[in-house]
Scaffold this motif. Structure first.
Motif, PDB file in Angstrom:
ATOM      1  N   THR A   1      -9.520 -20.108  10.632  1.00  0.00           N
ATOM      2  CA  THR A   1     -10.972 -19.974  10.509  1.00  0.00           C
ATOM      3  C   THR A   1     -11.474 -21.043   9.530  1.00  0.00           C
ATOM      4  N   PRO A   2     -12.466 -21.831   9.920  1.00  0.00           N
ATOM      5  CA  PRO A   2     -12.980 -22.893   9.029  1.00  0.00           C
ATOM      6  C   PRO A   2     -13.554 -22.315   7.735  1.00  0.00           C
ATOM      7  N   ASN A   3     -13.675 -23.196   6.734  1.00  0.00           N
ATOM      8  CA  ASN A   3     -14.242 -22.792   5.444  1.00  0.00           C
ATOM      9  C   ASN A   3     -15.608 -22.138   5.628  1.00  0.00           C
ATOM     10  N   GLY A   4     -15.820 -21.043   4.851  1.00  0.00           N
ATOM     11  CA  GLY A   4     -17.099 -20.345   4.902  1.00  0.00           C
ATOM     12  C   GLY A   4     -17.198 -19.371   6.057  1.00  0.00           C
ATOM     13  N   GLY A   5     -16.113 -19.181   6.792  1.00  0.00           N
ATOM     14  CA  GLY A   5     -16.127 -18.268   7.934  1.00  0.00           C
ATOM     15  C   GLY A   5     -15.971 -16.807   7.526  1.00  0.00           C
ATOM     16  N   GLU A   6     -15.610 -15.985   8.530  1.00  0.00           N
ATOM     17  CA  GLU A   6     -15.533 -14.539   8.303  1.00  0.00           C
ATOM     18  C   GLU A   6     -14.378 -13.947   9.097  1.00  0.00           C
ATOM     19  N   VAL A   7     -13.638 -13.032   8.470  1.00  0.00           N
ATOM     20  CA  VAL A   7     -12.566 -12.279   9.142  1.00  0.00           C
ATOM     21  C   VAL A   7     -12.835 -10.795   8.913  1.00  0.00           C
ATOM     22  N   LYS A   8     -12.927 -10.051  10.027  1.00  0.00           N
ATOM     23  CA  LYS A   8     -13.228  -8.624   9.934  1.00  0.00           C
ATOM     24  C   LYS A   8     -12.052  -7.809  10.476  1.00  0.00           C
ATOM     25  N   VAL A   9     -11.673  -6.753   9.730  1.00  0.00           N
ATOM     26  CA  VAL A   9     -10.605  -5.841  10.153  1.00  0.00           C
ATOM     27  C   VAL A   9     -11.219  -4.458  10.330  1.00  0.00           C
ATOM     28  N   ILE A  10     -11.087  -3.887  11.521  1.00  0.00           N
ATOM     29  CA  ILE A  10     -11.688  -2.589  11.849  1.00  0.00           C
ATOM     30  C   ILE A  10     -10.576  -1.617  12.276  1.00  0.00           C
ATOM     31  N   ILE A  11     -10.600  -0.404  11.728  1.00  0.00           N
ATOM     32  CA  ILE A  11      -9.634   0.629  12.111  1.00  0.00           C
ATOM     33  C   ILE A  11     -10.393   1.810  12.709  1.00  0.00           C
ATOM     34  N   GLN A  12      -9.988   2.197  13.928  1.00  0.00           N
ATOM     35  CA  GLN A  12     -10.596   3.339  14.617  1.00  0.00           C
ATOM     36  C   GLN A  12      -9.482   4.159  15.267  1.00  0.00           C
ATOM     37  N   SER A  13      -9.819   5.362  15.696  1.00  0.00           N
ATOM     38  CA  SER A  13      -8.814   6.187  16.383  1.00  0.00           C
ATOM     39  C   SER A  13      -9.496   7.220  17.270  1.00  0.00           C
ATOM     40  N   ASP A  14      -8.763   7.680  18.272  1.00  0.00           N
ATOM     41  CA  ASP A  14      -9.185   8.840  19.059  1.00  0.00           C
ATOM     42  C   ASP A  14      -8.150   9.930  18.855  1.00  0.00           C
ATOM     43  N   LEU A  15      -8.037  10.861  19.793  1.00  0.00           N
ATOM     44  CA  LEU A  15      -7.102  11.971  19.611  1.00  0.00           C
ATOM     45  C   LEU A  15      -5.648  11.555  19.774  1.00  0.00           C
ATOM     46  N   GLN A  16      -5.398  10.406  20.408  1.00  0.00           N
ATOM     47  CA  GLN A  16      -4.021  10.015  20.711  1.00  0.00           C
ATOM     48  C   GLN A  16      -3.604   8.693  20.082  1.00  0.00           C
ATOM     49  N   ASP A  17      -4.531   7.743  19.992  1.00  0.00           N
ATOM     50  CA  ASP A  17      -4.166   6.394  19.591  1.00  0.00           C
ATOM     51  C   ASP A  17      -5.017   5.898  18.427  1.00  0.00           C
ATOM     52  N   VAL A  18      -4.459   4.884  17.738  1.00  0.00           N
ATOM     53  CA  VAL A  18      -5.205   4.185  16.697  1.00  0.00           C
ATOM     54  C   VAL A  18      -5.427   2.754  17.178  1.00  0.00           C
ATOM     55  N   PHE A  19      -6.613   2.211  16.849  1.00  0.00           N
ATOM     56  CA  PHE A  19      -6.980   0.868  17.276  1.00  0.00           C
ATOM     57  C   PHE A  19      -7.283   0.039  16.025  1.00  0.00           C
ATOM     58  N   ILE A  20      -6.556  -1.075  15.877  1.00  0.00           N
ATOM     59  CA  ILE A  20      -6.772  -1.991  14.759  1.00  0.00           C
ATOM     60  C   ILE A  20      -7.276  -3.303  15.330  1.00  0.00           C
ATOM     61  N   THR A  21      -8.492  -3.680  14.945  1.00  0.00           N
ATOM     62  CA  THR A  21      -9.137  -4.891  15.468  1.00  0.00           C
ATOM     63  C   THR A  21      -9.214  -5.945  14.364  1.00  0.00           C
ATOM     64  N   VAL A  22      -8.739  -7.157  14.675  1.00  0.00           N
ATOM     65  CA  VAL A  22      -8.845  -8.291  13.751  1.00  0.00           C
ATOM     66  C   VAL A  22      -9.718  -9.339  14.428  1.00  0.00           C
ATOM     67  N   LYS A  23     -10.894  -9.556  13.865  1.00  0.00           N
ATOM     68  CA  LYS A  23     -11.883 -10.449  14.477  1.00  0.00           C
ATOM     69  C   LYS A  23     -12.219 -11.583  13.514  1.00  0.00           C
ATOM     70  N   ASP A  24     -12.179 -12.825  14.014  1.00  0.00           N
ATOM     71  CA  ASP A  24     -12.490 -13.965  13.154  1.00  0.00           C
ATOM     72  C   ASP A  24     -13.542 -14.856  13.791  1.00  0.00           C
ATOM     73  N   THR A  25     -14.051 -15.781  13.000  1.00  0.00           N
ATOM     74  CA  THR A  25     -15.029 -16.763  13.501  1.00  0.00           C
ATOM     75  C   THR A  25     -14.389 -18.139  13.520  1.00  0.00           C
ATOM     76  N   GLY A  26     -13.105 -18.168  13.916  1.00  0.00           N
ATOM     77  CA  GLY A  26     -12.331 -19.395  13.864  1.00  0.00           C
ATOM     78  C   GLY A  26     -12.531 -20.304  15.046  1.00  0.00           C
ATOM     79  N   ILE A  27     -11.529 -21.161  15.267  1.00  0.00           N
ATOM     80  CA  ILE A  27     -11.634 -22.218  16.275  1.00  0.00           C
ATOM     81  C   ILE A  27     -11.447 -21.692  17.694  1.00  0.00           C
ATOM     82  N   GLY A  28     -10.899 -20.458  17.846  1.00  0.00           N
ATOM     83  CA  GLY A  28     -10.738 -19.869  19.171  1.00  0.00           C
ATOM     84  C   GLY A  28      -9.532 -20.386  19.923  1.00  0.00           C
TER      85      GLY A  28
END
Length: 480
Positions: free
Chosen positions: A381-408
């Protein structure tokens, strides 16, 4: 018996047995039913003949009026010799005394058996029995009083040979069994001839299998139709494609390992030769070169460590140490360690979770997998960017999302990023200090946790990785 090893010959024998046994059983049942039918018909015919004699005896009143006995006796003897009868005829009175016997064998004797007793009680019957090698039918019919139908004066007994019935049955039996044998042979031969439709593609497929065993992996069979053989051919082609991919992946992996190890070794060799072949090298240069050598050694060590980790994960040499872990605490601990790396590039780290989530995981391995993912997001991710980590779950599974504003990542490369040493930019990992194995380790770790990882990305806009794992770990053979 080498011929029996052929599938076509085994099919011939199999179909012969399978067709002959049911046909034989069916023939036996058919013959049994035919015998029952013909015997029943013969019994009815003999009862009908006995009724004719009974009617004449009743109408002539011969059992009450003995004045016409000679005529009656002569008439019975004549009837026994007629073509329609051709049997022995006996007439007994109600006491079992034999009044007339066409064979004169039992004349003036007393006969009383169950069949005669039943006939005296108006229960007419026809019974079959064996006399030596002859099959005899006895038909017993009551003779009622002409003037009083309720009174029985005697019984008419007809005794005749029905060997002709069994002779016909014997002839039919031979023909039916012969027909069954011929039919079974015909079915077997037909199956033998048509079995080439099955064995020919199987033999062709076997040749391709043998070629694959010798290392010729570029094999593909022509698939015709949509039957089971076609499905087998499609499965073979899919297997051959998978083997080619595995072999190609193996070759690429060996090549990549060789390349990755050769690069730092080459650097070390150049640096050491520079020191060896130069005279009067200043101390500062020694320090600088040894620092570079130390860095390359560290890089070699990191590559070898990651390779060993992957090998152990592949071979399941390192068992999972599953415990119930608070994922919020684990993720926050990872982010805390990576804050200095993010601050260097002025990248904003964002953590988002609305509830405490616990899951059954191997904390050490899972922490390494998530760390690799978040660290990659920061690095690319270039300087000044953003990295977001989100944790969610339902009754069976957990979901971990890592989202960035990088080069793709380009669309065509997204399916390959979890391969070992794969680089979307061939120089990027060296510039950032990576080994090219981080995402491969992450992927393998998630799979060992019975989970999945997917990526969505657009070049120049950033990437989003989503990890899904069950809250309760499922072991092989069930949950424990």
């Amino acid at each position: 018996m080498k011929w029996f090893q052929s599938l076509r010959w085994r099919l011939l024998v199999l179909f012969f047995i399978v067709s002959f046994m049911p046909l034989t059983f069916f023939s036996s049942v058919l013959l049994s039913r035919m015998e029952f039918y013909f015997v029943k018909k013969a019994q009815q015919e003999w009862l009908s003949k006995a009724n004719l004699v009974s009617i004449q005896t009743k109408e002539g009143n011969y059992l009450k009026d003995a004045s016409n006995y000679n005529y009656f006796s002569s008439r019975i003897i004549e009837m026994s010799k007629e073509k329609d009868f051709d049997c022995r005829i006996l007439v007994v009175d109600k006491y079992g005394f034999v009044v007339v016997d066409s064979s004169f064998t039992a004349l003036n004797k007393t006969i009383m058996n169950k069949q005669i007793f039943d006939a005296l009680n108006k229960k007419d019957s026809a019974e079959k029995y064996q006399l030596g090698d002859q099959t005899i039918i006895n038909a017993a019919v009551s003779v009622p009083d002409k003037n009083n139908k309720d009174e029985v004066l005697g019984v008419v007994i007809l005794s005749g040979n029905i060997d002709s019935v069994y002779k016909s049955l014997a002839d039919m039996k031979s023909q039916i069994y012969l027909l069954s044998l011929v039919t079974s042979l015909f079915v077997g031969i037909l199956c033998f001839v048509t079995s080439s439709l099955i064995t020919k593609p199987l033999k062709t497929l076997m040749k391709f299998v043998q070629r694959i065993t010798t290392g010729q992996l570029d094999q593909k069979v022509d698939v015709v139709g949509k039957d089971e053989i076609a499905e087998l051919g499609n499965a073979f082609n899919h297997m051959a494609e998978q083997l080619q991919r595995v072999e190609q992946s193996r070759q690429e992996f060996v090549s990549n390992v060789s390349h990755e190890l050769k690069t730092p070794l080459s650097s070390i060799k150049v640096l050491t030769e520079s020191l060896i072949f130069q005279e009067n090298v200043p101390v500062e240069m020694y320090k600088e070169f040894f620092t570079d050598i130390n860095s390359e050694v560290d890089r070699l060590n990191n590559i070898i460590s990651d390779l060993l980790t992957l090998v152990r994960l592949d071979q399941r040499e390192v068992p999972l140490n599953i415990n119930t872990v608070n994922l919020n605490d684990v993720t926050q601990g990872i982010l805390k360690r990576l804050i200095p790396l993010a601050k260097k590039k002025e990248i904003k780290l964002i953590y988002e979770s609305h509830k405490d989530i616990t899951a059954e995981i191997d904390e050490v391995k899972f922490t390494l997998a998530i760390s690799n993912l978040i660290e990659n997001a920061i690095k690319y991710t270039p300087n000044g960017g953003e990295v977001k980590v989100i944790i969610q779950s339902d009754l069976q599974d957990v979901f971990i999302t890592v989202k960035d504003t990088g080069i793709g990542i380009a669309k065509e490369e997204q399916s390959k990023i979890f391969e070992r040493f794969y680089r979307t930019d061939k120089t990027r990992n060296r510039e950032t200090g990576g080994t090219g194995l981080g995402l491969a380790i992450t992927y393998k770790t998630i799979v060992m946790h019975n989970g999945a990882i997917v990526v969505e990305s657009e070049e120049g806009e950033g990437s989003t990785f989503v990890i899904q794992i069950p809250l309760r770990h499922v072991w092989e053979g069930g949950t424990r």
